[in-house]
Design a protein around this motif. Structure first.
Motif, PDB file in Angstrom:
ATOM      1  N   GLY A 198       0.798  -1.215   0.000  1.00  0.00           N
ATOM      2  CA  GLY A 198       0.000   0.000   0.000  1.00  0.00           C
ATOM      3  C   GLY A 198       0.828   1.260   0.000  1.00  0.00           C
ATOM      4  O   GLY A 198       2.023   1.244   0.317  1.00  0.00           O
ATOM      5  N   ALA A 199       0.169   2.368  -0.369  1.00  0.00           N
ATOM      6  CA  ALA A 199       0.751   3.698  -0.278  1.00  0.00           C
ATOM      7  C   ALA A 199       0.070   4.444   0.865  1.00  0.00           C
ATOM      8  O   ALA A 199      -1.103   4.194   1.171  1.00  0.00           O
ATOM      9  CB  ALA A 199       0.552   4.457  -1.591  1.00  0.00           C
TER      10      ALA A 199
ATOM     11  N   VAL B  42      -4.406   1.968  -0.966  1.00  0.00           N
ATOM     12  CA  VAL B  42      -4.031   3.326  -0.580  1.00  0.00           C
ATOM     13  C   VAL B  42      -4.684   3.673   0.753  1.00  0.00           C
ATOM     14  O   VAL B  42      -5.911   3.584   0.896  1.00  0.00           O
ATOM     15  CB  VAL B  42      -4.450   4.384  -1.621  1.00  0.00           C
ATOM     16  N   GLU B  43      -3.866   4.041   1.719  1.00  0.00           N
ATOM     17  CA  GLU B  43      -4.349   4.511   3.020  1.00  0.00           C
ATOM     18  C   GLU B  43      -4.815   5.961   2.864  1.00  0.00           C
ATOM     19  O   GLU B  43      -4.063   6.811   2.393  1.00  0.00           O
ATOM     20  CB  GLU B  43      -3.214   4.424   4.040  1.00  0.00           C
ATOM     21  N   LEU B  44      -6.044   6.246   3.293  1.00  0.00           N
ATOM     22  CA  LEU B  44      -6.619   7.574   3.076  1.00  0.00           C
ATOM     23  C   LEU B  44      -7.336   8.068   4.335  1.00  0.00           C
ATOM     24  O   LEU B  44      -7.994   7.295   5.031  1.00  0.00           O
ATOM     25  CB  LEU B  44      -7.611   7.545   1.915  1.00  0.00           C
ATOM     26  N   GLY B  45      -7.207   9.369   4.602  1.00  0.00           N
ATOM     27  CA  GLY B  45      -7.968   9.987   5.676  1.00  0.00           C
ATOM     28  C   GLY B  45      -7.421   9.772   7.064  1.00  0.00           C
ATOM     29  O   GLY B  45      -8.143   9.991   8.055  1.00  0.00           O
ATOM     30  N   HIS B  46      -6.140   9.391   7.186  1.00  0.00           N
ATOM     31  CA  HIS B  46      -5.580   9.199   8.524  1.00  0.00           C
ATOM     32  C   HIS B  46      -5.680  10.496   9.321  1.00  0.00           C
ATOM     33  O   HIS B  46      -5.577  11.599   8.777  1.00  0.00           O
ATOM     34  CB  HIS B  46      -4.119   8.749   8.417  1.00  0.00           C
ATOM     35  N   SER B  47      -5.877  10.365  10.626  1.00  0.00           N
ATOM     36  CA  SER B  47      -6.083  11.553  11.468  1.00  0.00           C
ATOM     37  C   SER B  47      -4.898  12.509  11.433  1.00  0.00           C
ATOM     38  O   SER B  47      -5.068  13.728  11.583  1.00  0.00           O
ATOM     39  CB  SER B  47      -6.370  11.136  12.911  1.00  0.00           C
ATOM     40  N   GLU B  48      -3.688  11.985  11.220  1.00  0.00           N
ATOM     41  CA  GLU B  48      -2.527  12.875  11.102  1.00  0.00           C
ATOM     42  C   GLU B  48      -2.618  13.726   9.843  1.00  0.00           C
ATOM     43  O   GLU B  48      -2.250  14.904   9.849  1.00  0.00           O
ATOM     44  CB  GLU B  48      -1.239  12.042  11.096  1.00  0.00           C
ATOM     45  N   ARG B  49      -3.121  13.154   8.781  1.00  0.00           N
ATOM     46  CA  ARG B  49      -3.314  13.915   7.549  1.00  0.00           C
ATOM     47  C   ARG B  49      -4.405  14.974   7.748  1.00  0.00           C
ATOM     48  O   ARG B  49      -4.293  16.100   7.259  1.00  0.00           O
ATOM     49  CB  ARG B  49      -3.711  12.999   6.397  1.00  0.00           C
ATOM     50  N   ARG B  50      -5.445  14.621   8.445  1.00  0.00           N
ATOM     51  CA  ARG B  50      -6.532  15.558   8.699  1.00  0.00           C
ATOM     52  C   ARG B  50      -6.055  16.706   9.595  1.00  0.00           C
ATOM     53  O   ARG B  50      -6.368  17.883   9.341  1.00  0.00           O
ATOM     54  CB  ARG B  50      -7.716  14.838   9.351  1.00  0.00           C
TER      55      ARG B  50
END
Length: 264
Positions: A64-65, A93-101
């Motif tokens: 995964g990315a 694909v990893e999406l929406g992780h809390s760190e990204r948010r």
């Protein structure tokens, strides 16, 4: 039922370290019977092609990315697209992780666009959702995560939805400062997710301070289809032990579920 067990390395590992991890993982998997367990690893973007080359196509490990843009190409300096990560070997694909948010301004709308882009190019979106401690303390966990999921998955057809993985990662349980969730704290959120998506998505995963001590108990929670692991799986031997635990737990669950019912 597939039991998903994966790890994201976040911003860690050089190319040499990533290659060594993949080699150790491949060796360890050679003598392991995984049964229903489906492993996946999510390296940093710099290591995707290296890890893909080591694992090859027959390892059974999904690659995964950690993120991808919603546009296929263009003037998006510093970003990578879904076609680019797929070209490097990513299948998920990893999406929406809390760190990204929190740190990079991701919104439910940008996550929705990214989920759609991943599906458009045949990759599996791993949608991360989770509430902060204040929401949990106010008793709003289920409503918060259902709203996050609904916004990110809006407009998908049933066929598209069936290719999505959802990882419930309460913000208060992840990262260096996170605390492991007690199983009883997860029953409500997973019951809510199962009611809304349990028969529609590819799997419901739990992530947040998962380790060798609590992995089996977490997999025993109703509606938990797998684990998304952090630090405990950043070394190949730790990840392999967690895969073994998952395989044993899944086998016991299968045997219990298929045992004949007796009456007296």
């Amino acid at each position: 039922m597939t039991v998903w067990v994966g790890t994201s390395w976040k911003m860690n590992k050089s190319l040499a370290e990533a290659e060594r991890y993949a080699e150790d993982l491949l060796r360890g998997l050679g003598g392991m019977e995984l049964g229903a367990v489906r492993p996946f690893i999510i390296p940093p973007a710099t290591a995707l092609s290296t890890v893909a080359e080591v694992l090859g196509s027959g390892s059974g490990v999904l690659l995964g990315a950690q993120n991808a843009h919603w546009e296929d190409h263009g003037a998006w300096t510093g970003e990578v697209s879904v076609p680019q990560v797929a070209d490097a070997g990513a299948q998920l694909v990893e999406l929406g992780h809390s760190e990204r948010r929190e740190h990079f301004g991701e919104t439910d709308e940008t996550v929705r666009l990214k989920v759609a882009a991943a599906l458009r190019h045949g990759l599996t979106p791993l949608l991360c959702i989770g509430e902060p401690a204040a929401v949990r303390d106010a008793g709003g966990s289920a409503g918060f995560i259902l709203d996050q999921a609904a916004r990110a998955l809006h407009g998908l057809t049933p066929g598209q939805l069936s290719r999505v993985l959802i990882a419930y990662e309460p913000v208060w349980a992840i990262g260096a400062a996170g605390r492991p969730a007690a199983p009883e704290e997860l029953h409500g959120p997973f019951a809510a997710l199962a009611s809304a998506y349990g028969q529609q998505v590819a799997g419901l995963l739990y992530g947040g301070s998962v380790n060798e001590e609590n992995a089996a108990a977490l997999l025993g929670i109703p509606h938990v289809d797998g684990l998304f692991i952090g630090r405990a799986a950043w070394q190949a031997d730790g990840y392999l032990r967690l895969l073994e635990t998952a395989a044993r737990t899944a086998a016991l669950r299968h045997r219990a579920g298929s045992a004949p019912t007796t009456t007296s």
